[in-house]
Design an enzyme around this catalytic site. Sequence first.
Site, mmCIF file in Angstrom:
data_model
loop_
_atom_site.group_PDB
_atom_site.id
_atom_site.type_symbol
_atom_site.label_atom_id
_atom_site.label_comp_id
_atom_site.label_asym_id
_atom_site.label_seq_id
_atom_site.Cartn_x
_atom_site.Cartn_y
_atom_site.Cartn_z
ATOM 1 N N GLY A 105 29.859 40.733 16.402
ATOM 2 C CA GLY A 105 31.039 41.587 16.404
ATOM 3 C C GLY A 105 32.190 40.957 15.648
ATOM 4 O O GLY A 105 33.164 41.636 15.310
ATOM 5 N N THR A 106 32.090 39.664 15.394
ATOM 6 C CA THR A 106 33.171 38.972 14.683
ATOM 7 C C THR A 106 33.370 39.628 13.325
ATOM 8 O O THR A 106 32.398 39.974 12.647
ATOM 9 C CB THR A 106 32.813 37.482 14.499
ATOM 10 O OG1 THR A 106 32.262 36.989 15.715
ATOM 11 C CG2 THR A 106 34.035 36.667 14.102
ATOM 12 N N THR A 107 34.634 39.788 12.939
ATOM 13 C CA THR A 107 34.955 40.477 11.692
ATOM 14 C C THR A 107 35.320 39.458 10.604
ATOM 15 O O THR A 107 35.359 38.258 10.859
ATOM 16 C CB THR A 107 36.102 41.470 11.929
ATOM 17 O OG1 THR A 107 37.109 40.815 12.716
ATOM 18 C CG2 THR A 107 35.617 42.699 12.656
ATOM 19 N N LYS A 132 45.329 38.903 16.444
ATOM 20 C CA LYS A 132 44.233 39.140 15.485
ATOM 21 C C LYS A 132 44.425 38.290 14.227
ATOM 22 O O LYS A 132 45.520 38.225 13.675
ATOM 23 C CB LYS A 132 44.164 40.635 15.135
ATOM 24 C CG LYS A 132 42.963 40.994 14.297
ATOM 25 C CD LYS A 132 42.633 42.466 14.374
ATOM 26 C CE LYS A 132 41.459 42.829 13.489
ATOM 27 N NZ LYS A 132 40.217 42.106 13.857
ATOM 28 N N GLY A 155 38.056 44.814 10.466
ATOM 29 C CA GLY A 155 36.700 45.130 10.014
ATOM 30 C C GLY A 155 36.439 46.620 10.086
ATOM 31 O O GLY A 155 35.755 47.191 9.217
ATOM 32 N N PRO A 203 31.236 45.996 12.784
ATOM 33 C CA PRO A 203 32.693 45.796 12.829
ATOM 34 C C PRO A 203 33.331 46.449 14.046
ATOM 35 O O PRO A 203 34.408 46.047 14.459
ATOM 36 C CB PRO A 203 33.183 46.455 11.544
ATOM 37 C CG PRO A 203 31.998 46.561 10.658
ATOM 38 C CD PRO A 203 30.808 46.673 11.550
ATOM 39 N N ASN A 204 32.661 47.455 14.608
ATOM 40 C CA ASN A 204 33.198 48.064 15.834
ATOM 41 C C ASN A 204 32.044 48.576 16.691
ATOM 42 O O ASN A 204 31.212 49.348 16.215
ATOM 43 C CB ASN A 204 34.157 49.211 15.493
ATOM 44 C CG ASN A 204 35.110 49.494 16.636
ATOM 45 O OD1 ASN A 204 34.678 49.631 17.785
ATOM 46 N ND2 ASN A 204 36.396 49.575 16.357
ATOM 47 N N LYS A 243 38.515 36.585 24.319
ATOM 48 C CA LYS A 243 38.679 37.875 25.028
ATOM 49 C C LYS A 243 37.379 38.684 24.990
ATOM 50 O O LYS A 243 36.915 39.187 26.015
ATOM 51 C CB LYS A 243 39.817 38.678 24.377
ATOM 52 C CG LYS A 243 41.185 38.018 24.527
ATOM 53 C CD LYS A 243 42.289 38.797 23.849
ATOM 54 C CE LYS A 243 42.301 38.719 22.337
ATOM 55 N NZ LYS A 243 42.525 37.392 21.748
ATOM 56 N N HIS A 251 46.531 46.741 15.922
ATOM 57 C CA HIS A 251 45.891 45.774 16.823
ATOM 58 C C HIS A 251 46.920 44.871 17.491
ATOM 59 O O HIS A 251 48.052 44.749 17.022
ATOM 60 C CB HIS A 251 44.898 44.898 16.046
ATOM 61 C CG HIS A 251 43.602 45.586 15.740
ATOM 62 N ND1 HIS A 251 43.442 46.424 14.660
ATOM 63 C CD2 HIS A 251 42.415 45.583 16.397
ATOM 64 C CE1 HIS A 251 42.200 46.891 14.658
ATOM 65 N NE2 HIS A 251 41.557 46.411 15.707
HETATM 66 N N1 LIG Z 1 32.963 44.436 16.646
HETATM 67 C C1 LIG Z 1 33.766 44.790 17.636
HETATM 68 O O1 LIG Z 1 33.586 45.853 18.278
HETATM 69 C C2 LIG Z 1 34.902 43.896 17.994
HETATM 70 C C3 LIG Z 1 35.115 42.788 17.248
HETATM 71 N N2 LIG Z 1 36.121 41.942 17.561
HETATM 72 C C4 LIG Z 1 36.178 40.730 16.764
HETATM 73 O O2 LIG Z 1 35.619 39.679 17.530
HETATM 74 C C5 LIG Z 1 36.225 38.441 17.174
HETATM 75 C C6 LIG Z 1 36.725 37.750 18.435
HETATM 76 O O3 LIG Z 1 37.787 38.482 18.969
HETATM 77 P P1 LIG Z 1 38.573 37.992 20.284
HETATM 78 O O4 LIG Z 1 37.613 37.771 21.387
HETATM 79 O O5 LIG Z 1 39.702 38.921 20.453
HETATM 80 O O6 LIG Z 1 39.113 36.567 19.771
HETATM 81 P P2 LIG Z 1 39.534 35.302 20.637
HETATM 82 O O7 LIG Z 1 40.447 34.499 19.770
HETATM 83 O O8 LIG Z 1 40.011 35.725 21.981
HETATM 84 O O9 LIG Z 1 38.155 34.486 20.837
HETATM 85 C C7 LIG Z 1 37.503 33.754 19.857
HETATM 86 C C8 LIG Z 1 36.738 32.633 20.539
HETATM 87 O O10 LIG Z 1 35.865 32.007 19.590
HETATM 88 C C9 LIG Z 1 35.834 30.635 19.903
HETATM 89 N N3 LIG Z 1 35.301 29.849 18.788
HETATM 90 C C10 LIG Z 1 35.969 29.331 17.720
HETATM 91 N N4 LIG Z 1 35.113 28.648 16.938
HETATM 92 C C11 LIG Z 1 33.888 28.750 17.510
HETATM 93 C C12 LIG Z 1 32.596 28.243 17.189
HETATM 94 N N5 LIG Z 1 32.395 27.487 16.085
HETATM 95 N N6 LIG Z 1 31.552 28.541 18.011
HETATM 96 C C13 LIG Z 1 31.743 29.287 19.113
HETATM 97 N N7 LIG Z 1 32.948 29.791 19.493
HETATM 98 C C14 LIG Z 1 33.997 29.512 18.687
HETATM 99 C C15 LIG Z 1 37.280 30.308 20.254
HETATM 100 O O11 LIG Z 1 37.378 29.067 20.955
HETATM 101 C C16 LIG Z 1 37.651 31.514 21.097
HETATM 102 O O12 LIG Z 1 37.356 31.270 22.461
HETATM 103 C C17 LIG Z 1 37.299 38.790 16.137
HETATM 104 O O13 LIG Z 1 36.791 38.598 14.839
HETATM 105 C C18 LIG Z 1 37.551 40.269 16.368
HETATM 106 O O14 LIG Z 1 37.999 40.920 15.222
HETATM 107 C C19 LIG Z 1 36.950 42.171 18.605
HETATM 108 C C20 LIG Z 1 36.807 43.284 19.371
HETATM 109 C C21 LIG Z 1 35.760 44.245 19.126
HETATM 110 O O1 LIG Z 2 40.261 41.931 16.754
HETATM 111 C C1 LIG Z 2 40.043 42.932 17.463
HETATM 112 O O2 LIG Z 2 40.561 43.079 18.567
HETATM 113 C C2 LIG Z 2 39.125 43.961 16.964
HETATM 114 N N1 LIG Z 2 38.454 43.717 15.882
HETATM 115 C C3 LIG Z 2 37.514 44.574 15.264
HETATM 116 C C4 LIG Z 2 37.996 44.943 13.883
HETATM 117 O O3 LIG Z 2 38.491 44.069 13.156
HETATM 118 O O4 LIG Z 2 37.846 46.100 13.489
HETATM 119 C C5 LIG Z 2 37.110 45.745 16.135
HETATM 120 C C6 LIG Z 2 38.220 46.306 16.969
HETATM 121 O O5 LIG Z 2 39.086 46.992 16.134
HETATM 122 C C7 LIG Z 2 38.932 45.203 17.741
#
Ligand SMILES: NC(=O)C1=CN([C@@H]2O[C@H](COP(=O)(O)OP(=O)(O)OC[C@H]3O[C@@H](n4cnc5c(N)ncnc54)[C@H](O)[C@@H]3O)[C@@H](O)[C@H]2O)C=CC1
Ligand SMILES: O=C(O)C1=N[C@H](C(=O)O)C[C@H](O)C1
Length: 263
Positions: A97-99, A157, A163, A124-125, A12, A153
């Site tokens: 951004g991964t947490t 998740k 994070g 983390p965000n 996503k 969330h």
């Molecule tokens: N820092 C921020 O502002 C935000 C952080 N996040 C974090 O971002 C991360 C991803 O969230 P989403 O997109 O919702 O998850 P998601 O589950 O939709 O996407 C994760 C993707 O990573 C891929 N993946 C798995 N292993 C991999 C590898 N070894 N190499 C490359 N790709 C790989 C998966 O196939 C999947 O397509 C989570 O940890 C979430 O908490 C999410 C939203 C905002």
């Molecule tokens: O997994 C999410 O969606 C999000 N992950 C981040 C977190 O763990 O704080 C950032 C945001 O909250 C969305």
Amino acid sequence: MIKIVVAGFKGKMGMTATKMVRDHEGFELVGVLDPHAKETNLNELAEFSTVDVPIFNDKETVVKTVKTDVWIDFTIPSVAYENTRFALEQGIRPVVGTTGFSETEVNELVNLSQKQALGGLIAPNFAIGAVLMMQFSAKAAKYFPDVEIIEMHHDNKLDAPSGTAIKTAEMIYAERGEHQQGHPDEKESIPGARGADYHGMKIHSVRLPGLVAHQQVQFGSTGEGLTIRHDSYDRASFMTGVALGCEKVMDLKELVYGLENLL
Ligand SMILES: NC(=O)C1=CN([C@@H]2O[C@H](COP(=O)(O)OP(=O)(O)OC[C@H]3O[C@@H](n4cnc5c(N)ncnc54)[C@H](O)[C@@H]3O)[C@@H](O)[C@H]2O)C=CC1
Ligand SMILES: O=C(O)C1=N[C@H](C(=O)O)C[C@H](O)C1
């Protein structure tokens, strides 16, 4: 032009970031990575039909094939540490951004970036409003030391607490220090009822379909309460911060933890 790879592009956040990089005039999308991708070029996907960008299934092939300045990572908690380490070792600046990173892992990555004299960011965000929510909360905690964090969330998740909740608790703790909250003799009749505990602060994680990313920091004091809340209704909310991170890491000589360090 800053050359960028997006890891986790099928997810996503990865997909939203891929579109942002494609559309940003200062960025060049040189590759995308996801082990679950079946395609070999982005132009095989209808929404990217006009771009010629290779798709990779493993990180080693990325660095053998394309020259990259910045590695955007939105993958999964179990691989993000290795990906970030790998990027730094290869001379690529990570914007992560991964947490789910532990404090030890963040410290190790900061040390590695300093040895490599390479900029990087673990945030983390990336939403500006969420950073303000954390900063306002840290400020409020000086006057309102009794606080609980409720993060909410979507139900896909993987990590809990979020994070953002952990970072918020860290920032509040830095301002407030140790503080006993609640009744000293309180007992949970169902384990977990009071939530996770970070230096006396309780963190509650809600997971429900329909939610995106939301957090409420709730303070209580004598005869009054204060609630600071942030809502991400759309993943586009994170993209200003991701773009800013990609630009700023080019001038940094070490990895920083938290977008607030770049604002
Ligand atoms: N820092 C921020 O502002 C935000 C952080 N996040 C974090 O971002 C991360 C991803 O969230 P989403 O997109 O919702 O998850 P998601 O589950 O939709 O996407 C994760 C993707 O990573 C891929 N993946 C798995 N292993 C991999 C590898 N070894 N190499 C490359 N790709 C790989 C998966 O196939 C999947 O397509 C989570 O940890 C979430 O908490 C999410 C939203 C905002
Ligand atoms: O997994 C999410 O969606 C999000 N992950 C981040 C977190 O763990 O704080 C950032 C945001 O909250 C969305």
